[in-house]
Design an enzyme around this catalytic site. Structure first.
Site, PDB file in Angstrom:
ATOM      1  N   ASP A 154       6.269   0.468   2.734  1.00  0.00           N
ATOM      2  CA  ASP A 154       5.036   0.128   1.857  1.00  0.00           C
ATOM      3  C   ASP A 154       4.324   1.505   1.570  1.00  0.00           C
ATOM      4  O   ASP A 154       3.143   1.588   2.123  1.00  0.00           O
ATOM      5  CB  ASP A 154       4.351  -0.963   2.621  1.00  0.00           C
ATOM      6  CG  ASP A 154       3.093  -1.380   1.527  1.00  0.00           C
ATOM      7  OD1 ASP A 154       3.186  -0.832   0.449  1.00  0.00           O
ATOM      8  OD2 ASP A 154       2.228  -2.098   2.039  1.00  0.00           O
ATOM      9  N   PRO A 161       2.967  14.191   0.098  1.00  0.00           N
ATOM     10  CA  PRO A 161       3.668  13.870   1.345  1.00  0.00           C
ATOM     11  C   PRO A 161       4.459  12.672   1.405  1.00  0.00           C
ATOM     12  O   PRO A 161       5.496  12.602   2.110  1.00  0.00           O
ATOM     13  CB  PRO A 161       2.643  13.530   2.306  1.00  0.00           C
ATOM     14  CG  PRO A 161       1.298  13.421   1.557  1.00  0.00           C
ATOM     15  CD  PRO A 161       1.523  14.016   0.034  1.00  0.00           C
TER      16      PRO A 161
HETATM   17  N1  SPD Z   1       1.606   3.264  -7.547  1.00  0.00           N
HETATM   18  C1  SPD Z   1       1.701   2.220  -6.615  1.00  0.00           C
HETATM   19  C2  SPD Z   1       2.429   2.543  -5.432  1.00  0.00           C
HETATM   20  C3  SPD Z   1       2.289   1.279  -4.665  1.00  0.00           C
HETATM   21  C4  SPD Z   1       2.072   1.930  -2.927  1.00  0.00           C
HETATM   22  N2  SPD Z   1       1.991   0.954  -1.933  1.00  0.00           N
HETATM   23  C5  SPD Z   1       0.716   0.258  -2.049  1.00  0.00           C
HETATM   24  C6  SPD Z   1       0.296  -0.110  -0.926  1.00  0.00           C
HETATM   25  C7  SPD Z   1      -0.218  -1.665  -0.839  1.00  0.00           C
HETATM   26  N3  SPD Z   1      -0.021  -2.113   0.366  1.00  0.00           N
END
Ligand code: SPD
Length: 285
Positions: A154, A161
């Site tokens: 996630d 990074p």
């Molecule tokens: N541009 C959105 C990319 C999503 C990245 N993760 C989102 C975190 C939500 N838990």
């Protein structure tokens, strides 16, 4: 005109959200984390100017990132989340009764702090199954061997990074963290955004090389650039379309029905239908 938040994904083309006020803004050692109160989407968190989640649409992303892999596994007990500091993915994982422990590896404690304070409904922070580890996920995955049933990536977008979260070494390490039935899911950007095409196609090539099974699936998330979002399913052998998996999805989602707002059996199967222009991105080299 009042205050608004803009995320441009091509010159002056992008997303606009009306803001009421800034709730949190911090330059951390890793990134800029902000939370706004919006006029439409509840509170909204951004990292380095990119939307991570809003209170109103986060359920789509978190249900789809989590349940496609979690229901595919026959008995997920130990789950690793890389990133996910807002807590939404861990919340969905811990709804599966078989889960005994969730290790959530978040590089930036400010993300957790901001979420706890300004998006208190997103995380299930008091759940004793949740183990929050403040560490760089790229380093963390180098050590565990065969320990996890499911790994969920996630992470942020592949700039700065987070670029290495789209690379082979990282996915090989994730593969090694998984036991023999292991499953991985990851967020893999919008097929409509041209500058991410190479990351998407390289990433699926890597998954093909490293995992026995790998497939793209899609979800529709209004506040992510263009709203059309791709995700990855990869495993050491479990086919997400097998009769056994579909039966498990059907039984599980029927039991949970009223609490799931996006994911169901048809979403599980239908989300793997990939339009031709997206298939072309995957084939491009
Ligand atoms: N541009 C959105 C990319 C999503 C990245 N993760 C989102 C975190 C939500 N838990």
């Amino acid at each position: 005109m009042g205050l608004s938040y803009n995320e441009y994904y091509n010159e002056r083309t992008g997303l606009t959200v009306g803001l009421k006020k800034v709730l949190f803004s911090e330059d951390t050692p890793f990134q800029k984390v902000e939370v706004y109160e919006t006029d439409t989407w509840g509170n909204l968190m951004t990292i380095d100017g990119m939307v991570m989640l809003s209170e109103k649409d986060e359920f789509v992303y978190h249900e789809m990132l989590t349940h496609v892999g979690m229901f595919a596994h026959p008995n997920p007990k130990k789950v690793l989340i890389i990133g996910g500091g807002d807590g939404g993915t861990a919340r969905e994982v811990m709804r599966h009764p078989s889960v005994e422990r969730v290790d959530m590896v978040e590089i930036d404690e400010a993300v957790v702090r901001a979420s706890k304070e300004f998006m208190p409904e997103v995380g299930d922070w008091d759940n004793p199954k949740l183990n929050v580890i403040y560490e760089n996920g790229l380093e963390f995955v180098k050590t565990p061997k065969g320990e996890y049933d499911v790994v969920i990536i996630d992470g942020s977008d592949p700039v700065g990074p987070a670029v290495d979260l789209f690379k082979k070494e990282f996915y090989q390490n994730c593969y090694d963290c998984l036991n023999e039935n292991g499953i991985l899911t990851a967020q893999t950007e919008s097929p409509w955004v041209g500058h991410y095409h190479k990351s998407i196609s390289d990433l699926f090539d890597v998954l093909d090389e490293v995992f026995e099974v790998s497939q793209m699936y899609l979800a529709f998330i209004p506040l992510y650039p263009t709203g059309m979002w791709s995700l990855a399913y990869a495993s050491k052998g479990i086919n997400p379309h097998s009769e056994e998996v579909i039966k498990r999805v059907e039984e599980g989602t029927t039991k949970w029905q009223s609490s799931l707002r996006y994911y169901n059996k048809d979403m599980h199967t239908g989300s793997f239908a990939i339009p031709n222009f997206v298939q072309d991105i995957l084939k491009s080299k």
